[in-house]
Design an enzyme around this catalytic site. Sequence first.
Site, mmCIF file in Angstrom:
data_model
loop_
_atom_site.group_PDB
_atom_site.id
_atom_site.type_symbol
_atom_site.label_atom_id
_atom_site.label_comp_id
_atom_site.label_asym_id
_atom_site.label_seq_id
_atom_site.Cartn_x
_atom_site.Cartn_y
_atom_site.Cartn_z
ATOM 1 N N LYS A 118 -8.195 -27.952 9.946
ATOM 2 C CA LYS A 118 -6.997 -28.347 10.685
ATOM 3 C C LYS A 118 -6.125 -29.331 9.910
ATOM 4 O O LYS A 118 -4.908 -29.348 10.090
ATOM 5 C CB LYS A 118 -7.388 -28.937 12.042
ATOM 6 C CG LYS A 118 -8.172 -27.959 12.930
ATOM 7 C CD LYS A 118 -7.404 -26.660 13.148
ATOM 8 C CE LYS A 118 -8.319 -25.530 13.586
ATOM 9 N NZ LYS A 118 -7.677 -24.210 13.573
ATOM 10 N N LYS A 157 -9.325 -35.494 16.881
ATOM 11 C CA LYS A 157 -9.558 -34.051 16.739
ATOM 12 C C LYS A 157 -10.491 -33.775 15.565
ATOM 13 O O LYS A 157 -10.434 -34.472 14.542
ATOM 14 C CB LYS A 157 -8.224 -33.321 16.509
ATOM 15 C CG LYS A 157 -7.196 -33.596 17.604
ATOM 16 C CD LYS A 157 -5.821 -33.053 17.243
ATOM 17 C CE LYS A 157 -5.700 -31.593 17.628
ATOM 18 N NZ LYS A 157 -4.262 -31.160 17.538
ATOM 19 N N GLY A 163 -8.780 -24.592 18.786
ATOM 20 C CA GLY A 163 -8.943 -23.882 20.042
ATOM 21 C C GLY A 163 -9.319 -24.802 21.182
ATOM 22 O O GLY A 163 -9.968 -24.407 22.140
ATOM 23 N N LYS A 235 -6.961 -21.082 28.238
ATOM 24 C CA LYS A 235 -5.805 -20.414 28.824
ATOM 25 C C LYS A 235 -6.226 -19.465 29.946
ATOM 26 O O LYS A 235 -7.228 -18.767 29.826
ATOM 27 C CB LYS A 235 -5.080 -19.609 27.742
ATOM 28 C CG LYS A 235 -4.584 -20.461 26.583
ATOM 29 C CD LYS A 235 -4.155 -19.581 25.416
ATOM 30 C CE LYS A 235 -3.730 -20.436 24.231
ATOM 31 N NZ LYS A 235 -3.480 -19.615 23.028
ATOM 32 N N GLU A 273 0.863 -22.038 16.845
ATOM 33 C CA GLU A 273 0.901 -22.707 18.143
ATOM 34 C C GLU A 273 1.673 -24.016 18.033
ATOM 35 O O GLU A 273 1.490 -24.773 17.076
ATOM 36 C CB GLU A 273 -0.518 -23.001 18.628
ATOM 37 C CG GLU A 273 -1.345 -21.753 18.867
ATOM 38 C CD GLU A 273 -2.622 -22.034 19.652
ATOM 39 O OE1 GLU A 273 -3.111 -21.101 20.303
ATOM 40 O OE2 GLU A 273 -3.124 -23.176 19.611
ATOM 41 N N GLU A 287 -1.541 -25.610 15.635
ATOM 42 C CA GLU A 287 -2.473 -24.943 14.740
ATOM 43 C C GLU A 287 -2.042 -23.513 14.477
ATOM 44 O O GLU A 287 -1.143 -22.992 15.135
ATOM 45 C CB GLU A 287 -3.914 -24.992 15.282
ATOM 46 C CG GLU A 287 -4.134 -24.314 16.613
ATOM 47 C CD GLU A 287 -5.575 -24.513 17.119
ATOM 48 O OE1 GLU A 287 -6.011 -25.677 17.225
ATOM 49 O OE2 GLU A 287 -6.245 -23.508 17.383
ATOM 50 N N ARG A 291 -5.653 -14.535 13.589
ATOM 51 C CA ARG A 291 -6.361 -13.414 14.219
ATOM 52 C C ARG A 291 -5.439 -12.775 15.237
ATOM 53 O O ARG A 291 -4.375 -13.309 15.535
ATOM 54 C CB ARG A 291 -7.599 -13.936 14.953
ATOM 55 C CG ARG A 291 -7.202 -14.936 16.047
ATOM 56 C CD ARG A 291 -8.323 -15.276 17.006
ATOM 57 N NE ARG A 291 -7.849 -16.111 18.086
ATOM 58 C CZ ARG A 291 -7.854 -17.448 18.098
ATOM 59 N NH1 ARG A 291 -8.329 -18.090 17.053
ATOM 60 N NH2 ARG A 291 -7.390 -18.107 19.120
ATOM 61 N N VAL A 294 -6.166 -13.110 22.368
ATOM 62 C CA VAL A 294 -6.434 -12.528 23.681
ATOM 63 C C VAL A 294 -5.125 -12.098 24.342
ATOM 64 O O VAL A 294 -5.029 -11.021 24.930
ATOM 65 C CB VAL A 294 -7.170 -13.550 24.577
ATOM 66 C CG1 VAL A 294 -7.326 -13.009 25.991
ATOM 67 C CG2 VAL A 294 -8.527 -13.897 23.991
ATOM 68 N N ARG A 337 -5.859 -13.690 33.165
ATOM 69 C CA ARG A 337 -7.229 -13.423 32.751
ATOM 70 C C ARG A 337 -8.139 -13.464 33.969
ATOM 71 O O ARG A 337 -8.202 -14.481 34.664
ATOM 72 C CB ARG A 337 -7.703 -14.468 31.747
ATOM 73 C CG ARG A 337 -6.892 -14.506 30.476
ATOM 74 C CD ARG A 337 -7.580 -15.372 29.448
ATOM 75 N NE ARG A 337 -6.698 -15.629 28.314
ATOM 76 C CZ ARG A 337 -7.089 -16.251 27.205
ATOM 77 N NH1 ARG A 337 -8.339 -16.664 27.095
ATOM 78 N NH2 ARG A 337 -6.251 -16.452 26.209
#
Lengths: 488, 236
Positions: A118, A157, A163, A235, A273, A287, A291, A294, A337
């Site tokens: 990070k 952090k 995440g 989320k 993000e 960050e 990938r 979701v 979700r």
Amino acid sequence: MSPIRRVLIANRGEIAVRVIRTCRRLGIETVLAVSDADADAVPARMADRTIRIGPGGLADTYLSVEAVTAAAAAAGADAIHPGYGFLAENPRLARACEAAGIVFIGPSAEVLEAAGDKLAARAHAVAAGLPVLPGGPAEPADAGALAGRIGYPVLVKAVGGGGGRGLRVVRDAGDLEHAVAVASAEAQAAFGDPRVYLERYVSSARHVEVQLLGDGQNVIHLGDRDCSVQRRYQKLVEEAPAPLLGETLRVSMRVAAVALGLHLKYQGLGTVEFLVDTRRGAFWFLELNARIQVEHPVTEAVTGLDLVAEQIAIAEGRGLRLSQANVGVGGHAIECRVNAEDPAEGFRPSPGTVTSAVFPAGPGIRVDTHIQAGSAVPPQYDSLLAKLVISGADRAQALARLRGALARCQVGGVATTVSMLSMMVDDAEFVAGGVDAGYLGRWLERGGDGAGLERGGDGAGLERGGDGAGLERGGDGGTVAEGGGGGG
Amino acid sequence: MDLTNEDVTDILALLDSLPYDELDLQTPRFRLTLRRTPDGWTQSTDTRGAPTVVDVVPATGPGAAAAVAGASTAAAVAGAAAPAAAAAPAATPSTDPMFHRVGDNRSDVPSGRLGSGTGGSGRTGGVGGSTEVSSEATGPGADGQDAGHGATEVDASLMAVRAPLPGTFYRAPRPGAAPFVEVGSRVGADTVVGIVETMKLFNSVAAGAAGTVAEICLDNAEFTDRGATLLRIRTD
């Protein structure tokens, strides 16, 4: 350029189904890597073939670079799609693929390393001209001075985290030294990296992200998503485009995200993000997620693109097939979700067997799921059951459809978040749009419109993403690493 | 056969103009059921085909290990499928490979007490909290009354700490760290004695009563069913 003919899918659940669908459409053979617990699940039945990667726990199956690459070789696959979570952002898998002559459908190992560290990601963001929150690396000895310059409250952090994991808010200088020491010890155990850093804590911010697609030379954006509806950095609801953002801010963030992508020579699908303070018109880099995420379907719904197909095209070396001018964003999409959790019991996980699974259908309704009546929901994996992706010509139409869709969603046998979502999407604040990352927590504390949700907080001491086991660097399989950012 | 959301939407567009309220589409491998409700259409699917397994023995998958873990997986699914009977595995240690060791290791309590005592408490176990006293004192209508009275004194002070959820039991806060407790450790009611990870939630388990750890029934990282005994506390 080398066409992919057979892909090993190193994942499970709804994302495995999602990847299989696109591969089938493209005429690519699918081999699904399955643990024993997943050997007869819906994705296994849908894949052209399955290959067992063993009976063991996550570390020996979906999180094992060795098991996954061995399975790909044994199955004669010429590519691996890692999905999200698990090994999706693991540079070791990318390198192992390279060594074995297998295409890794994802960014380069170098980019994965830059995104996974990070502080390195933050440095790249600064180099690319992106705004970052005041902060920097923290040693227990000099953290106090840094925190003093940043101003309290500060967020501690983990450099190897992300995440939403490994975060710790410190409101008072007296607590800092202890917090840094504990966070460092936890980070060492959980991520194998004791480094921690400090950032200013923004208490009321939105979480907005920009979808990137690059081929190593050119990078374009596919619009933005709002992921502010979170519980403990996880989320629950995402939408595209981010509502009530303002065009200046929206354009600035998209430009910033593309600048970072170009700086990294980004190859594949990725997400930048940001924390956003709409009142001040300010945003900060949070960050880089290297990938597919979701919540990618909301972007697909408003752009009409198939992001998995674009990932595969890039991996085949075909280069970007789209120019920025080709990408249009139309309408509005919201994803909910549906998790196997009981909101009335502090979101306690609810593994078990699904006895019935009825989902809505109709215009503007897409359901991504891997469950049907009889499906097992094993306790060793994440709780995501299904994603309802509802789109409309505008946000109002999407919301209207979403209400009806949730009302028709009936999953039996395990507790789910459906009824909570039904109530939340009727809440005036959510309907108005543009809620901040603290919204859901406040709504639940109010009792979720008197439904007795979140009663007694987390009585059992549940800690999502805690480092108790810490076995999953960069892993989530659906929820954990997909969480929100640093904003409370 | 496997329909996309677009396919379903197209079918619905056709159905909307027809006087039917249900469509049931079946093939040997797939079934799609669409129903018209007052609020709109619903869908349910059934993907039926058996998976086609690649005929390769993975390098890391010896048969013996697979058989053992297969059994525990089956036990886990069975336990999860019937929450009402969640305590069953604990009550029948001899039939569940996961729990053999519980019985084998119990030198301090007559074996006859194990099944009846934990079974009796199991009726109320695992629902409200993570700990529970497994003795006649608190087990309502405990079957244990039939068991040797000579053991009563010992058992009354032994309390089972149970898994609140099915999941993976961890003895330490993180890999490589010292375990929360060892046999002989002094605990208070709020002392954390372990973690059960379920669906990535780390659920800390408290001792539930003051006393001394008498037995730790599962190894680190072992799977536990809901309501299974994780360890036993000799209460003060």
